[in-house]
Design a protein around this motif. Structure first.
Motif, PDB file in Angstrom:
ATOM      1  N   GLU A 112       0.860  -1.188   0.000  1.00 56.62           N
ATOM      2  CA  GLU A 112       0.000   0.000   0.000  1.00 56.62           C
ATOM      3  C   GLU A 112       0.887   1.225   0.000  1.00 56.62           C
ATOM      4  OE1 GLU A 112      -3.105  -2.119   2.945  1.00 56.62           O
ATOM      5  OE2 GLU A 112      -2.692   0.029   3.351  1.00 56.62           O
ATOM      6  N   LYS A 114       0.985   5.400  -0.040  1.00 59.56           N
ATOM      7  CA  LYS A 114       0.275   6.677   0.090  1.00 59.56           C
ATOM      8  C   LYS A 114       1.319   7.757  -0.121  1.00 59.56           C
ATOM      9  CE  LYS A 114      -3.301   5.614   3.443  1.00 59.56           C
ATOM     10  NZ  LYS A 114      -3.800   5.915   4.777  1.00 59.56           N
ATOM     11  N   THR A 115       1.001   8.710  -0.976  1.00 56.42           N
ATOM     12  CA  THR A 115       2.027   9.714  -1.245  1.00 56.42           C
ATOM     13  C   THR A 115       1.388  11.044  -1.639  1.00 56.42           C
ATOM     14  OG1 THR A 115       4.059  10.142  -2.504  1.00 56.42           O
ATOM     15  CG2 THR A 115       2.310   8.973  -3.668  1.00 56.42           C
ATOM     16  N   ARG A 116       2.072  12.106  -1.287  1.00 61.10           N
ATOM     17  CA  ARG A 116       1.593  13.433  -1.686  1.00 61.10           C
ATOM     18  C   ARG A 116       2.779  14.369  -1.879  1.00 61.10           C
ATOM     19  NH1 ARG A 116      -0.128  18.402   0.538  1.00 61.10           N
ATOM     20  NH2 ARG A 116       0.114  17.781   2.715  1.00 61.10           N
ATOM     21  N   THR A 124      -2.431  10.447  -3.058  1.00 54.18           N
ATOM     22  CA  THR A 124      -2.993   9.321  -3.781  1.00 54.18           C
ATOM     23  C   THR A 124      -2.595   8.021  -3.086  1.00 54.18           C
ATOM     24  OG1 THR A 124      -3.155   8.271  -5.948  1.00 54.18           O
ATOM     25  CG2 THR A 124      -1.048   9.243  -5.407  1.00 54.18           C
ATOM     26  N   GLU A 125      -3.502   7.047  -3.154  1.00 54.34           N
ATOM     27  CA  GLU A 125      -3.229   5.766  -2.501  1.00 54.34           C
ATOM     28  C   GLU A 125      -3.322   4.659  -3.541  1.00 54.34           C
ATOM     29  OE1 GLU A 125      -5.852   4.883   0.744  1.00 54.34           O
ATOM     30  OE2 GLU A 125      -4.879   2.946   1.124  1.00 54.34           O
ATOM     31  N   GLN A 136      -6.558   2.502  -7.017  1.00 51.39           N
ATOM     32  CA  GLN A 136      -5.908   3.787  -6.770  1.00 51.39           C
ATOM     33  C   GLN A 136      -7.005   4.793  -6.459  1.00 51.39           C
ATOM     34  OE1 GLN A 136      -3.315   5.403  -9.834  1.00 51.39           O
ATOM     35  NE2 GLN A 136      -2.452   6.863  -8.347  1.00 51.39           N
ATOM     36  N   CYS A 139      -6.439  10.355  -1.449  1.00 48.32           N
ATOM     37  CA  CYS A 139      -6.471  10.184  -0.002  1.00 48.32           C
ATOM     38  C   CYS A 139      -5.865  11.415   0.649  1.00 48.32           C
ATOM     39  CB  CYS A 139      -5.689   8.941   0.420  1.00 48.32           C
ATOM     40  SG  CYS A 139      -3.933   9.124   0.278  1.00 48.32           S
ATOM     41  N   CYS A 141      -3.173  12.756   3.144  1.00 49.36           N
ATOM     42  CA  CYS A 141      -1.963  12.289   3.839  1.00 49.36           C
ATOM     43  C   CYS A 141      -0.932  13.415   3.866  1.00 49.36           C
ATOM     44  CB  CYS A 141      -1.392  11.048   3.155  1.00 49.36           C
ATOM     45  SG  CYS A 141      -0.950  11.274   1.434  1.00 49.36           S
ATOM     46  N   THR A 145       5.921  10.192   1.559  1.00 48.24           N
ATOM     47  CA  THR A 145       5.477   8.884   1.093  1.00 48.24           C
ATOM     48  C   THR A 145       5.435   7.895   2.250  1.00 48.24           C
ATOM     49  OG1 THR A 145       6.564   9.340  -1.006  1.00 48.24           O
ATOM     50  CG2 THR A 145       6.008   7.041  -0.575  1.00 48.24           C
TER      51      THR A 145
END
Ligand code: ADP
Ligand code: MG
Length: 608
Positions: A112, A114-116, A124-125, A136, A139, A141, A145
């Motif tokens: 999994e 998760k990053t922004r 986005t996840e 995808q 999300c 966060c 990452t």
């Protein structure tokens, strides 16, 4: 009928195969994820592990993050942002560049991501399992990452079964973590195992980072190393000789901020210490080499730690003399000794000289413990031919000179009169006992001889369950690194059975109080004993050996006479008597040679 038999492997299969190379064990995934976070310019990295990485490895960073598209593409094989054209290969500054790690990890786990990025409001996840893209979605966060790798090897049972005990896998993770944390002292790391904090490392100078990783006690024991030259810049720390340890653990080389293994440079460092520390002790070192990247083999595999240097020999000699100089500067070198043995002489390396690391001959079949069962209970029987004669004969069969003269039973069958009553003994350099025997000169390594004697004595006691513990008047505290502390917890029961009482300190998870040692070994330094035990238990050579023999070995090593101990003639005689009443007088419990013979012919040769 279709004649063509070649087809392209499906991408997922190719990824699984590649994964075998990149991710051998949980520690390799940890390394890749930490390196990605570093490449993304993170300043804070959090690592969370469960079940030695089998069920969870999570790395959270505050780096630059990924766009929505990149978050998906990064799992494709050869997806990398670090290399765009072939020429870039020569200017690589990042840790990864082959774009294989994430694809490989995603092929064999449930991932999994998760990053922004800072410029995006939402992150986005992405969820991907065994190379199969699941979902995808947007999300919320923090910038940066977070990657969680769950159930590693869930779809490759063969690899999963290949994993070692949790403690071993965890130690591999710790080791990767140490290597990365040592280089990236400007990054703060927070490491949790099973929800418990292992390390919280703040941005710091190298010396403090070393101390946070290996214990505050390290601080006073380090000597700085600094040398700039055309071919290499050297920076780092070496341990003072008195801090040398029985285990090899704390030895690190880095080149251009990448951890490397380098036996040849290792030799350069160790040989600079040679006269300063006893045999079988190892200096700690944390050495950073900086070289022009073009003088390194650029084709290095990112997961491998072997590196080729152009100026190997020059660097060897610079390194060797830098270490010597640092030791000397801190007036740690002994004063000049004109009587020292020529073999210890340091010969400066000439410009074009080819230097080779020492070759060590190892008999892979040799197991020093196969004999332990054969120790007869009746001491009178000791003079019989040892049951496993073949074993030691095999051990030496590839050495040019026979260890023991013609008669393999020597000296058990040697004429006692000649050998014993008129024994002419001479102690050389307080290390060797020279003894004139019928066929020439026998040279006995006094420390190893004593180890053999003690080993057999302890083995008998332990096997007969006669071990009692003697409480120490002054309990001793010992501070260990994480790996060693973990091992102590593992073998606690066995320690108690062997008469060693050790308790966890209430102040620190990794500190222990030794309150008792086996009766009869009160003169042992309990801390050295524990270090010996750890070393024996960690040593792969003794893996098959029984717990009993490991303790007997550790005890014998910590109690044995050290080189430099002056022996009276009577003591030498006793030692020799005891040695030859052992079941295996020729080898130390570790399988090293105790006795060397120089025949009269050999001596004659010297005068030709
Ligand atoms: P490599 O590191 O060799 O480029 P990886 O498979 O490890 O290959 O990663 C693929 C790409 O994914 C990287 O090049 C990088 O652009 C991106 N990436 C991976 N991890 C991170 C991270 N923690 N933060 C930002 N980008 C990342
Ligand atoms: Mg990478």
């Amino acid at each position: 009928m279709k004649n063509d038999i070649i087809s392209l492997l499906p991408e997922s299969v190719a990824n699984q195969i590649a994964a075998g190379e990149v991710v051998q064990r949980p520690a390799s995934a940890v390394k890749e994820l930490l390196e990605n976070a570093i490449d993304a310019s993170a300043t804070e990295i959090k690592l969370l592990i469960k079940d030695a990485g089998r069920s969870l490895i999570q790395v959270i960073d505050n780096g630059k993050g990924m766009s929505e598209t990149d978050a998906r593409i990064c799992f494709e094989r050869h997806a990398t942002s670090k290399l765009h054209k072939a020429e870039d290969l020569f200017a690589i500054r990042t840790l990864g560049f082959r774009g294989e790690a994430l694809a490989s990890i995603a092929a064999i786990a449930q991932v999994e991501l998760k990053t922004r990025r800072i410029e995006n409001e939402v992150g986005t996840e992405v969820v991907i399992e065994g190379s199969v893209f699941k979902s995808q979605s947007p999300c919320s966060c923090p910038t940066g990452t977070s990657i969680s790798v769950k159930n590693l090897f869930f779809n490759t049972p063969a690899r999963r079964n290949f994993l070692k005990a949790d403690i071993t896998e965890f130690n591999h993770i710790l080791e990767e973590f140490n290597r990365i944390a040592l280089v990236n002292k400007d990054i703060s790391f927070h490491f949790f195992n099973q929800g418990k904090e292992v390390y919280h490392l703040y941005k710091s100078i190298l010396k403090h980072r070393i101390a946070s990783l290996f214990g505050q006690a390290q601080n006073e024991k380090l000597v700085v190393l600094e040398q700039k030259s055309e071919v290499v810049d050297i920076y780092g720390f070496i341990s003072k000789p008195e801090a040398a340890k029985k285990t090899r653990g704390e030895q690190y080389f880095f080149v251009n901020n990448r951890y490397i293994r380098h036996p040849y440079y290792h030799h350069a460092v160790e040989s600079a210490f040679r006269e300063l520390i006893p045999e079988n002790y190892y200096p700690g070192y944390f050495i950073f080499l900086e070289v022009d990247p073009s003088s390194l083999d650029v084709n290095i595999h990112p997961t491998k730690t072997e590196v080729k240097f152009l100026n190997d020999k020059t660097i060897y000699s610079i390194l060797n003399s830098t270490v010597k100089m640092s030791l000397g500067k801190f007036s740690l070198m002994p004063s000049l000794d004109f009587d020292h043995e020529p073999s210890f002489d340091y010969t400066p390396i000439r410009k074009d000289e080819v230097i080779r690391p020492p070759q060590i001959k190892i008999n892979p079949d040799y197991n020093p413990f196969t004999s332990s069962k054969s120790i007869p209970a009746d001491p009178l029987k000791f003079r019989q031919k040892p049951a496993n004669q073949q074993n030691w004969e095999k051990l030496y069969e590839d050495t040019q000179k026979p260890l023991i003269p013609e008669n393999p039973n020597f000296p058990a069958e040697t004429d006692d009169k000649e050998f014993k009553n008129d024994r002419i003994l001479f102690q050389l350099k307080n290390q060797y006992i020279l003894c004139s025997v019928k066929s020439g000169l026998m040279i006995i390594n006094q420390q190893r001889a004593h180890e053999r004697v003690l080993y057999e004595r302890h083995m008998q006691k332990i096997e007969a369950k006669e071990v009692l513990s003697q409480q120490l008047l002054f309990p001793q505290e010992v501070m260990l690194n994480k790996q060693d502390a973990g091992l102590i917890y593992e073998i606690k029961e066995e320690l108690i059975n062997a008469g060693i009482c050790i308790e966890n300190s209430i102040y620190h998870d990794d500190a222990f109080i030794i309150t008792g040692v086996p009766a009869g070994s009160e003169e042992v330094n309990p801390v050295i004993l524990v270090e010996e035990i750890l070393e024996v238990f960690k040593n792969e050579t003794f893996k098959q050996a029984s717990g009993y023999s490991k303790f007997a070995l550790a005890l014998s090593k910590s109690l044995a006479l050290k080189p430099g101990t002056v022996l009276k003639e009577e003591e030498m005689n006793n030692l020799i008597d005891e040695l030859f009443s052992c079941s295996l007088p020729e080898q130390s419990p570790e399988g090293k040679r105790i006795i060397s013979m120089m025949s009269l012919e050999d001596i004659g040769e010297l005068f030709k």
